[in-house]
Design an enzyme around this catalytic site. Sequence first.
Site, short mmCIF file in Angstrom:
data_model
loop_
_atom_site.label_atom_id
_atom_site.label_comp_id
_atom_site.label_asym_id
_atom_site.label_seq_id
_atom_site.Cartn_x
_atom_site.Cartn_y
_atom_site.Cartn_z
CG ASN A 216 37.14 65.47 59.33
OD1 ASN A 216 37.45 66.72 60.15
ND2 ASN A 216 37.56 64.97 58.58
CE LYS B 233 37.28 66.55 54.93
NZ LYS B 233 37.78 65.66 53.94
CD GLU C 23 36.29 59.12 56.15
OE1 GLU C 23 35.19 59.78 56.21
OE2 GLU C 23 37.44 59.67 56.25
CG HIS D 72 40.67 61.89 57.55
ND1 HIS D 72 41.13 62.24 56.41
CD2 HIS D 72 39.18 61.95 57.62
CE1 HIS D 72 40.20 62.67 55.61
NE2 HIS D 72 39.01 62.39 56.31
CD GLU E 182 41.27 64.93 53.83
OE1 GLU E 182 40.98 65.89 54.93
OE2 GLU E 182 40.41 64.92 53.14
N GLY F 49 35.49 63.92 49.39
CA GLY F 49 35.58 65.28 48.96
C GLY F 49 35.48 65.52 47.60
C1 PEP Z 1 36.01 62.89 55.29
O1 PEP Z 1 36.76 63.72 55.40
O2 PEP Z 1 36.04 62.17 56.36
C2 PEP Z 1 34.85 63.14 54.35
C3 PEP Z 1 34.02 61.87 54.43
O3 PEP Z 1 34.83 63.98 53.76
P1 PEP Z 1 33.54 64.16 52.62
O4 PEP Z 1 32.15 63.77 53.28
O5 PEP Z 1 33.59 65.87 52.43
O6 PEP Z 1 33.70 63.31 51.19
#
Ligand code: PEP
Length: 250
Positions: free
Chosen positions: A9, A11, A168, A95, A97, A174
């Site tokens: 991803n 982003k 997640e 997600h 976010e 992040g």
């Molecule tokens: C994500 O945004 O789905 C994610 C897992 O980000 P990161 O690997 O940066 O934690």
Amino acid sequence: MDRRIVAGNWKMNTTLREGVVLAEQLSQLVNRIPAGVEVIVAPPFTHLTEVRRALNPRIMLGAQDCSSRAQGAFTGDVSAEMLKDCGVEWVILGHSERRQYHGDDTPTLREKLGRVASVGLKPIFCVGEPENIRAQGQQNAWDWVAGQLKLLRGLGDSVLRELIVAYEPIWAIGTGKTATPEDAGWMCLRITRWLTSEIGEIGGMVPVLYGGSCNAANAKEIFSQPGVSGGLIGGASLKPEEFVSIACSF
Ligand code: PEP
């Protein structure tokens, strides 16, 4: 054989030029990835067509979201059909976010899942608990996630056959904090068990990925947990060598 999947991803990162270079670099390295590992990258909307052109066909194209509407006066939205037209196969939905900054609640996500399914795209549906819930223990974290999974109940078999769920934990995204491999595995197995009991045999076949600060150093241990079919990778997916190394961690 169990599926092995790594999805990146990107982003809201990379200019168009940088995104194309990243796709080219990944394509040069993709032969290192063992046969059978499914690889997906989800660049920003504006990059989809050019990235598709630059990508080795072994790597599938994903999008980071789509509109809950089919078409019309929805300024700024991008429909599932438009994504399909750009060569997209997968769409990340739910997600954290998007849930946090764009109000993607349960009814909206139900609509989006319907749109994705109606044009034959495949959803990567994200679930995960916030830090304060995790602080109350694993069972509370599970109850939170089970609440998010409920909207998958109404999906037809054709969508379920193509669905991926990504666990997640929000506090791990992040942040550099990762769930322990055991906790990640426990949650992924619980998700599979829930899908089996609530949806049936077809639900039990849905691959469950872990996401949240997954990188080349921790992927092997996480992916070796029963119940974990691979990873949804954010930050580390912007580094081609590292992303490929994660895809080689099964
Ligand atoms: C994500 O945004 O789905 C994610 C897992 O980000 P990161 O690997 O940066 O934690």
